[in-house]
Design an enzyme around this catalytic site. Sequence first.
Site, short mmCIF file in Angstrom:
data_model
loop_
_atom_site.label_atom_id
_atom_site.label_comp_id
_atom_site.label_asym_id
_atom_site.label_seq_id
_atom_site.Cartn_x
_atom_site.Cartn_y
_atom_site.Cartn_z
N LYS A 1 -3.40 4.13 -13.45
CA LYS A 1 -4.56 4.74 -13.00
C LYS A 1 -4.15 5.50 -12.24
CE LYS A 1 -7.29 0.20 -12.20
NZ LYS A 1 -7.54 -1.06 -10.68
N SER B 1 -13.20 -1.23 -2.75
CA SER B 1 -12.67 -0.33 -2.15
C SER B 1 -12.52 0.13 -2.39
CB SER B 1 -10.66 -0.07 -2.65
OG SER B 1 -9.57 -1.23 -1.85
N HIS C 1 -9.38 -7.00 3.24
CA HIS C 1 -8.07 -6.44 2.92
C HIS C 1 -7.26 -7.51 4.34
CE1 HIS C 1 -8.58 -3.06 -0.53
NE2 HIS C 1 -8.06 -4.95 -0.80
N ARG D 1 -14.02 -13.40 -2.78
CA ARG D 1 -15.66 -12.39 -2.46
C ARG D 1 -16.53 -13.07 -3.00
NH1 ARG D 1 -14.13 -6.74 -3.58
NH2 ARG D 1 -13.61 -7.62 -5.80
O1 PNS Z 1 -6.30 -5.28 -5.74
P1 PNS Z 1 -5.88 -5.10 -7.43
O2 PNS Z 1 -6.12 -4.23 -7.88
O3 PNS Z 1 -7.41 -5.99 -7.78
O4 PNS Z 1 -4.82 -6.25 -7.58
C1 PNS Z 1 -5.27 -6.70 -9.41
C2 PNS Z 1 -3.08 -6.69 -8.85
C3 PNS Z 1 -2.17 -5.69 -8.77
C4 PNS Z 1 -3.13 -7.96 -8.32
C5 PNS Z 1 -2.87 -7.15 -10.43
O5 PNS Z 1 -2.84 -6.87 -11.49
C6 PNS Z 1 -1.20 -7.53 -10.76
O6 PNS Z 1 -1.49 -8.72 -10.21
N1 PNS Z 1 -0.98 -6.62 -11.15
C7 PNS Z 1 -0.03 -6.45 -12.24
C8 PNS Z 1 0.34 -6.92 -13.21
C9 PNS Z 1 0.76 -8.61 -13.96
O7 PNS Z 1 1.29 -9.61 -13.44
N2 PNS Z 1 -0.09 -8.96 -14.14
C10 PNS Z 1 -0.56 -10.43 -15.15
C11 PNS Z 1 -1.43 -11.07 -14.21
S1 PNS Z 1 -3.22 -10.62 -14.79
#
Ligand code: PNS
Length: 162
Positions: free
Chosen positions: A40, A127, A16, A89
């Site tokens: 979560k 993570s 990150h 990645r």
């Molecule tokens: O670190 P992560 O868990 O891969 O991050 C995922 C994240 C937080 C970027 C994604 O789940 C997100 O944007 N969630 C907020 C809800 C949202 O906007 N959903 C629409 C996009 S699919």
Amino acid sequence: MKAIYPGSFDPITLGHLDIIERGCRLFEQVIVAVLRNPNKTPLFTVQERLEQIRQSTQHLLNVEVDSFEGLTVNYAQMRQAQVLLRGLRALSDFEVELQMAHTNNTLSSEIETVFLATSNEYSFLSSSQVKEIARFGGCVAHLVPPHVAIEISRCHAKNHLK
Ligand code: PNS
């Protein structure tokens, strides 16, 4: 241009940090945004994660650390950001990330997702992997910033690792 780097960051890893540092060279400002996700059960609270990210990025002048809930594009609009920054990645990330970028684009066509290829040494770092290694007593000092490694081992010592 202002970029949002959204994620769970539970905890922040060197992968990150690599994306944040490189994003800082490309954009005027990078807002690292921790999703407050009630569905979560994280290892670290949002507050702890914000603090971990702040400590890890204190050498970077154009970084802000914040949390948000709801849709990322809504948060980006609220912050007047034009870009969502994500790291890619291995190939396995591609499908999920492409779907997310497309979905976000249907929600707001003005916000672009920009992917940075993760540096080689962090291509397989996540993570979840860090937490798994720590849960079984392995060393994570080469995978996360030093203060995060200390917090993880404290958690482990307290037997709080899930
Ligand atoms: O670190 P992560 O868990 O891969 O991050 C995922 C994240 C937080 C970027 C994604 O789940 C997100 O944007 N969630 C907020 C809800 C949202 O906007 N959903 C629409 C996009 S699919």
